[in-house]
Design a protein around this motif. Structure first.
Motif, PDB file in Angstrom:
ATOM      1  N   UNK A  38      19.151   7.694 -34.362  1.00 50.41           N
ATOM      2  CA  UNK A  38      18.411   8.501 -32.730  1.00 50.41           C
ATOM      3  C   UNK A  38      18.873   8.507 -31.906  1.00 50.41           C
ATOM      4  N   UNK A  39      19.388   7.774 -31.369  1.00 53.80           N
ATOM      5  CA  UNK A  39      20.618   8.001 -30.563  1.00 53.80           C
ATOM      6  C   UNK A  39      21.389   8.370 -30.184  1.00 53.80           C
ATOM      7  N   UNK A  40      22.074   8.575 -31.163  1.00 56.46           N
ATOM      8  CA  UNK A  40      23.500   9.700 -31.164  1.00 56.46           C
ATOM      9  C   UNK A  40      22.842  10.387 -30.581  1.00 56.46           C
ATOM     10  N   UNK A  41      21.925  11.338 -32.250  1.00 57.42           N
ATOM     11  CA  UNK A  41      21.237  12.272 -31.718  1.00 57.42           C
ATOM     12  C   UNK A  41      20.967  12.792 -29.673  1.00 57.42           C
ATOM     13  N   UNK A  42      19.832  11.717 -29.467  1.00 61.67           N
ATOM     14  CA  UNK A  42      19.325  12.219 -28.171  1.00 61.67           C
ATOM     15  C   UNK A  42      20.521  12.192 -27.414  1.00 61.67           C
ATOM     16  N   UNK A  43      21.606  11.648 -27.516  1.00 58.85           N
ATOM     17  CA  UNK A  43      22.870  11.760 -26.593  1.00 58.85           C
ATOM     18  C   UNK A  43      23.109  13.226 -26.919  1.00 58.85           C
ATOM     19  N   UNK A  44      23.589  13.310 -28.289  1.00 57.01           N
ATOM     20  CA  UNK A  44      24.477  14.624 -28.525  1.00 57.01           C
ATOM     21  C   UNK A  44      23.615  16.260 -27.637  1.00 57.01           C
TER      22      UNK A  44
END
Length: 178
Positions: A38-44
């Motif tokens: 979820x952190x990677x998705x939020x960043x992208x």
């Protein structure tokens, strides 16, 4: 296999969407195994939002290029000058902000074409230094940059969700003999 490097067009919606897909897939492949999904998705979702990409592509102090293989985009790079640089580290410099390939094309020596283009742009614009940031744990990328004469020039913090990590600033002098 025929490759070609072409500018990404800010006014071409297909280009912007393709850029978003390559950026998201590449970033997720590199950082996904080390961070919460979820952190990677939020960043992208934030960094590669279509509106953000259109704004970046419209900046006259930035240039973004696709690397195409047999007519299909498989990677890209983003170059920044002056105020478009994410940090003002060096006088008369160009930032190589992103050089991304789709993961299925990693380790095929295709990124070298983007690097050669970046260095040509640096020579043509007469900058004294080319610099970039690279994650301390991205050994593949660090070795790639070192092969082109980049050397560690400092560090900064890069944040993905709750994770604070270290990026190395790498720099290369662009002397006339380069």
């Amino acid at each position: 296999m025929k490759t070609k490097i072409i500018p990404v067009a800010a006014d071409n919606e297909k280009d912007v969407i393709t850029l978003q897909k390559i950026a998201t897939k590449s970033f997720t492949a590199m950082f996904g195994p080390y961070h919460e999904p979820q952190a990677v998705k939020a960043y992208t979702d934030e960094a590669y939002a279509l509106m953000i990409l259109r704004t970046e592509l419209s900046n006259p102090e930035s240039r973004t290029y696709f690397l195409k293989l047999d007519g299909r985009p498989i990677g890209y790079m983003k170059l920044n000058w002056r105020a478009a640089q994410t940090d003002q580290l060096f006088d008369n410099a160009m930032q190589l902000q992103r050089i991304y390939l789709l993961p299925e094309y990693w380790d095929q020596h295709l990124g070298s074409q983007l690097m050669e283009k970046a260095l040509d742009e640096a020579r043509q614009t007469g900058v004294a230094t080319v610099w970039l940031g690279v994650w301390e744990h991205n050994e593949r990328a660090r070795h790639f940059y070192e092969r082109y004469g980049f050397k560690k020039a400092g560090t900064h913090t890069f944040t993905i969700g709750p994770d604070q990590q270290t990026d190395f600033w790498y720099a290369r002098s662009m002397m006339p003999a380069d």
